[in-house]
Design a protein around this motif. Structure first.
Motif, short mmCIF file in Angstrom:
data_model
loop_
_atom_site.label_atom_id
_atom_site.label_comp_id
_atom_site.label_asym_id
_atom_site.label_seq_id
_atom_site.Cartn_x
_atom_site.Cartn_y
_atom_site.Cartn_z
N MET A 153 0.83 -1.21 0.00
CA MET A 153 0.00 0.00 0.00
C MET A 153 0.86 1.26 0.00
SD MET A 153 -3.22 -1.01 2.47
CE MET A 153 -2.23 -1.60 3.84
N ALA A 154 1.98 1.23 0.73
CA ALA A 154 2.88 2.39 0.78
C ALA A 154 3.46 2.67 -0.59
CB ALA A 154 3.99 2.16 1.80
N LEU A 155 3.75 1.59 -1.34
CA LEU A 155 4.34 1.76 -2.66
C LEU A 155 3.38 2.46 -3.62
CD1 LEU A 155 6.83 1.24 -4.39
CD2 LEU A 155 5.90 -1.02 -4.95
N VAL A 156 2.08 2.23 -3.46
CA VAL A 156 1.09 2.94 -4.28
C VAL A 156 1.24 4.44 -4.10
CG1 VAL A 156 -1.37 3.42 -4.59
CG2 VAL A 156 -0.60 1.06 -4.32
N HIS A 157 1.30 4.88 -2.84
CA HIS A 157 1.41 6.31 -2.55
C HIS A 157 2.76 6.88 -2.99
CE1 HIS A 157 -2.35 6.63 -0.29
NE2 HIS A 157 -2.10 5.40 0.10
N GLU A 158 3.80 6.06 -2.91
CA GLU A 158 5.11 6.51 -3.38
C GLU A 158 5.08 6.72 -4.89
OE1 GLU A 158 9.74 4.98 -3.60
OE2 GLU A 158 8.35 4.02 -2.21
N LYS A 159 4.47 5.79 -5.61
CA LYS A 159 4.38 5.91 -7.07
C LYS A 159 3.54 7.11 -7.48
CE LYS A 159 6.83 2.60 -8.82
NZ LYS A 159 7.96 2.92 -9.73
N LEU A 160 2.43 7.34 -6.79
CA LEU A 160 1.58 8.48 -7.10
C LEU A 160 2.31 9.79 -6.79
CD1 LEU A 160 -1.86 7.20 -5.79
CD2 LEU A 160 -1.29 7.73 -8.15
N TYR A 161 3.09 9.81 -5.71
CA TYR A 161 3.86 10.99 -5.35
C TYR A 161 4.88 11.32 -6.43
CZ TYR A 161 7.44 13.75 -2.94
OH TYR A 161 8.36 14.72 -2.62
N GLN A 162 5.46 10.30 -7.04
CA GLN A 162 6.48 10.49 -8.07
C GLN A 162 5.88 10.72 -9.46
OE1 GLN A 162 8.65 6.83 -7.68
NE2 GLN A 162 9.81 7.51 -5.88
N SER A 163 4.60 10.41 -9.61
CA SER A 163 3.97 10.47 -10.92
C SER A 163 3.57 11.90 -11.30
CB SER A 163 2.73 9.57 -10.93
OG SER A 163 2.00 9.72 -12.13
N LYS A 164 3.60 12.18 -12.60
CA LYS A 164 3.10 13.46 -13.10
C LYS A 164 1.58 13.52 -12.99
CE LYS A 164 6.87 14.25 -16.41
NZ LYS A 164 7.22 14.43 -17.84
N ASP A 165 0.95 12.37 -13.19
CA ASP A 165 -0.50 12.25 -13.06
C ASP A 165 -0.81 11.77 -11.65
OD1 ASP A 165 -3.17 11.73 -13.17
OD2 ASP A 165 -3.09 10.39 -14.90
N LEU A 166 -1.33 12.66 -10.82
CA LEU A 166 -1.52 12.34 -9.40
C LEU A 166 -2.72 11.44 -9.13
CD1 LEU A 166 -0.69 15.80 -7.80
CD2 LEU A 166 0.75 13.77 -7.90
N SER A 167 -3.53 11.18 -10.14
CA SER A 167 -4.72 10.35 -9.91
C SER A 167 -4.56 8.93 -10.46
CB SER A 167 -5.95 11.00 -10.55
OG SER A 167 -5.74 11.18 -11.94
N ASN A 168 -3.52 8.70 -11.28
CA ASN A 168 -3.32 7.38 -11.87
C ASN A 168 -1.84 7.00 -11.81
OD1 ASN A 168 -6.05 6.67 -13.37
ND2 ASN A 168 -5.64 8.83 -13.73
N LEU A 169 -1.58 5.70 -11.82
CA LEU A 169 -0.19 5.24 -11.88
C LEU A 169 -0.08 4.09 -12.88
CD1 LEU A 169 -0.03 2.35 -10.22
CD2 LEU A 169 0.00 3.83 -8.24
#
Length: 350
Positions: free
Chosen positions: A192-208
């Motif tokens: 679950m933490a990795l989901v938030h890390e990926k979203l934090y790093q992503s340009k699109d904050l709603s999708n990964l």
């Protein structure tokens, strides 16, 4: 004589109609410009004069280059050829007033061929207010993106703190089974933490990107179980699939549970093997997940639907109740789980 009077009436009527048309054009909200193929202004309405601060006579002595700082002679030729080919064009540019102010405008250009002349009849709309609203919206969006990014970052950090607390607690636990339960819980938190890390790093904050997420998650789990690629290899066959956080989280937990289960039970006594994960999406938006291993297989008579295993029950519930999908188990040769579901609004990146 009757014909002459009829002609005079028709002429008077035509003149009145021309005056009425001129009055209408002069009083429309948009500026109207008539320009020839050389960019010379041939006629304007009163709104154009008011917008730019020129008299009509002054504007008729100017060209497009005098009132539009963005237009060069080369650009005009390109625009004219495009307009002649298409018949109509809409573009945004800037107009410069007589006193030097710059006004953003939207141009609706129309090609007209009349009386042997080629003209561009252009309607120019002042979009200053629209641009101000767009800037406010952009500023508001950037602020919300910053806040959302900070939220993802803090959530990830908080989950990391929980994971670290589990590490501290495990030190004092002597029962091996209890340690395994702690580690399984820790892996779920990491997923679950990795989901938030990926979203934090992503340009699109709603999708990964599900492919990148699954790859990082699998590597983290192999590291957690202290297994090298020489002993257990991981094969990922995936396309770029963009999913929302509501889909990514259960997908991550499902992959983590299936992989943890395989790492614990499929390769006993140091046996070498391979774990495979395939992620694909149909044109209709259905996401297809296939997880398999070439280990020793499931026990004879194993009931997937009746097992008391927390991990497998979690996989079933996440698939059927949260993702509203289907899950099948094929244990004829290797062990393979086949999961299918569809996001209501899906995105697919090529």
């Amino acid at each position: 004589m009757a014909e002459l009077k009829g002609f005079e009436r028709d002429s008077k009527s035509a003149e009145e109609m021309l005056q009425l048309t001129r009055f209408t054009v002069d009083n429309v909200a948009d500026a109207v410009y008539w320009m020839d193929s050389k960019a010379q202004i041939a006629d304007v309405n009163e709104t154009a004069c008011s917008m730019l601060g020129y008299t009509r006579e002054e504007l008729l002595n100017l060209t497009v280059f005098n009132i539009d700082p963005d237009f060069t002679a080369e650009k005009w030729v390109e625009a004219w050829d495009a307009l002649k080919g298409q018949g109509k064009m809409t573009l945004e540019t800037k107009h410069r007033t007589k006193d030097g102010r710059i006004i953003p405008v939207e141009i609706m250009a129309n090609y007209v061929s009349f009386g042997g002349r080629e003209l561009d009849c252009a309607f120019a709309r002042d979009i200053t207010k629209r641009k101000l609203v767009e800037k406010r919206l952009e500023a508001s969006l950037r602020e919300k993106e910053t806040l959302l990014r900070e939220l993802y970052h803090r959530t990830k950090n908080n989950m990391q703190v929980i994971s670290n607390l589990i590490d501290l607690q495990v030190v004092s636990v002597v029962d091996e089974q209890t340690v395994k339960l702690f580690r399984e819980t820790q892996n779920r938190i990491k997923a679950m933490a990795l989901v938030h890390e990926k979203l934090y790093q992503s340009k699109d904050l709603s999708n990964l990107n599900l492919k990148d997420y699954a790859s990082d998650l699998a590597n983290a789990l192999l590291e957690s179980y202290r297994l090298s690629a020489d002993r257990i290899s991981f094969k990922l066959d995936a396309e770029n699939i963009s999913v929302s956080i509501d889909t990514a989280t259960p997908c991550g937990l499902i992959i983590a549970e299936l992989m943890s289960n395989a790492l614990k039970h499929a390769f006993p006594s140091g046996q070498r093997g391979e774990i495979s994960l395939a992620l694909h999406q149909s044109e209709e938006g259905e996401i297809d997940i296939r997880f398999s291993d070439n280990g020793i297989g499931l026990p004879k008579g194993f009931g997937f639907r009746t097992t008391r295993s927390l991990g497998l029950n979690l996989v079933k519930n996440l698939t059927e109740k949260q993702l509203m999908g289907t899950i099948e188990l094929n244990a004829d040769h290797s062990t393979e789980f086949h999961i299918k579901f569809k996001e209501p609004l899906y995105k697919k990146n090529g």
